[in-house]
Enzyme design. Structure first.
Site: not given
Ligand SMILES: *Cc1c(COP(=O)(O)O)cnc(C)c1O
Length: 409
Positions: A136, A250, A221
């Site tokens: 994700f 986050k 990420d």
């Molecule tokens: C939550 C998440 C995102 C996206 O972040 P948003 O603030 O919802 O746009 C991207 N990468 C990872 C690994 C995430 O957990």
């Protein structure tokens, strides 16, 4: 009619239909506890999806944000804002790679958009990316192109970049997918939304070597895994690798919206004047919150706390009769296929907020300030939560609670 139900009705009438209707309205919180609109209290073991790193209404965040909003709330990027510079300096220090440059943005998806543009600038003759199935990376179009969920991508493609998705954790598949046309490999250090799935040991090191052999960049990420979640500032630091690009969001803002894209080495100079921007990115109030988060993690030795409590908790949960994966305060309970949504509901009924990431995994990502007593209270309650969930399924069927599980941020 309960207040929660009234809020659900109002939500249904006006909000876009992209989320399912939430089961509760949360109206206040303190530490790891939150209250719903009917005054019921819960132990928050999800922290707004790994966001409220210091819990709710932490005095350091409240003070930093209040002070900053009373001083200057926004400057635009036409002027220096002090908090942004301080935060960028701080992020470079905890990353531990001199010469790193920082682009500040508003959330995870904008951090990954910045990463994509950084990569395209750094490798101008290459357009191909490699990312993992079930990964994700966000919902805006560049980040969505990377996201390894076909159902989320399909209605919105084709995208401006070409992405090959390979099975996560499979070094041979990665080696086979990367060549001299690959601009970058984009990986989470552990899959978050897919249910806290760590790769085999050595995977990130192998990914680094594969990228180096092909002149491709490695983007890590850390949006969910970073800022102490696993007990290190960044999850990849345990693997001893240096990524070319690291994205954050986050947990960084302790509840305020902020994201960051860090570029190291020669990639630090890839973005040139005019290449990218954000009106709100690096907003002084959000940066003040992030500085308070980083300060508090340091002063209260929360990284050590996360390692210690995480391993004890993992053991307690295992003893309660479920499989557990993950590390630090980022765990998934592995349960019978189809049971996870019912466990989320039963846990809520018992006063605990947890999250079914799919049919067989329940994610725990509590505030990093979770206490031993709070952690133990959930482990103690788990056997009866499991019983209640199993009972609910045998009565109402696996999909009895259509609002739980499988929703994505
Ligand atoms: C939550 C998440 C995102 C996206 O972040 P948003 O603030 O919802 O746009 C991207 N990468 C990872 C690994 C995430 O957990």
């Amino acid at each position: 009619m309960s207040s929660n139900a009234k809020w659900q009705d109002r939500w249904d009438a006006v909000m876009a239909r992209n989320y399912g209707t939430p089961p509760l309205a949360l109206v206040s919180g303190s530490g790891c506890r939150v209250q719903d609109a009917d005054g019921r209290e819960y132990l928050d073991l999800l922290a707004g999806i790994a966001v409220n790193a210091l819990g709710h209404a932490h005095p350091a965040v409240v003070a930093a944000v209040s002070e900053q909003v009373g001083r200057i709330a926004h400057t635009s990027n036409l002027y220096v804002n002090e908090r942004a510079v301080e935060l960028a300096e701080r992020l470079v220090r905890i990353l531990g790679v001199d010469g790193t440059r920082v682009f500040l943005c508003n959330d995870g998806t904008t951090a990954n958009e910045a990463a994509v543009k950084t990569v395209l600038r750094a490798r101008p003759s290459r357009r191909r990316f490699v990312a993992a199935e079930h990964s994700f990376h966000g919902r805006s179009l560049g980040a969505l192109a990377l996201t390894g969920k076909e159902a989320a991508r399909a209605p919105f493609g084709p995208f401006g970049i070409e992405v090959t998705h390979i099975p996560y954790g499979d070094a041979d598949a990665l080696a086979a997918a990367v060549d001299d046309q690959t601009a970058a490999v984009v990986l989470e250090p552990t899959l978050g939304e897919a249910g806290v799935v760590p790769p085999p040991d050595g995977y990130l090191q192998t990914a680094r070597a594969i990228c180096d052999a092909n002149g491709a960049l490695l983007v890590i990420d850390e949006i969910q895994s970073g800022i102490g979640r696993t007990g290190a500032w960044f999850a990849h630091q345990r693997d001893g690798i240096v990524p070319d690009v690291v994205t954050l969001a986050k947990g960084l803002g302790g509840g305020l919206p902020i994201g960051a894209c860090l570029a190291t080495g020669t990639t630090a100079d890839a973005l040139q004047k005019g290449d990218h921007g954000s009106t709100f990115g690096g907003n002084p109030v959000a940066c003040a919150a992030a500085l308070a988060v980083l300060d508090t993690i340091e002063k209260e030795h929360l990284l050590d706390h996360v390692v210690d409590l995480g391993s004890r908790w993992s053991q307690q949960l295992t003893n309660a009769g479920v499989g557990v994966r993950g590390r630090g305060l980022w765990l998934a309970l592995l349960v019978a296929d189809g049971l996870a949504p019912a466990i989320e509901t039963a846990a809520r009924d018992a006063g605990f907020l947890v999250n079914a990431t799919g049919p067989d995994a329940v994610r725990l990502a509590p505030p990093l300030v979770l206490t031993e007593a709070e952690a133990t209270s959930f482990a103690d309650a788990l056997p009866s939560i499991l019983d209640a969930a199993a009972g609910a399924i045998s009565v109402g069927g696996v999909n009895a609670d259509a609002n739980s599980g499988g929703t994505r941020p």
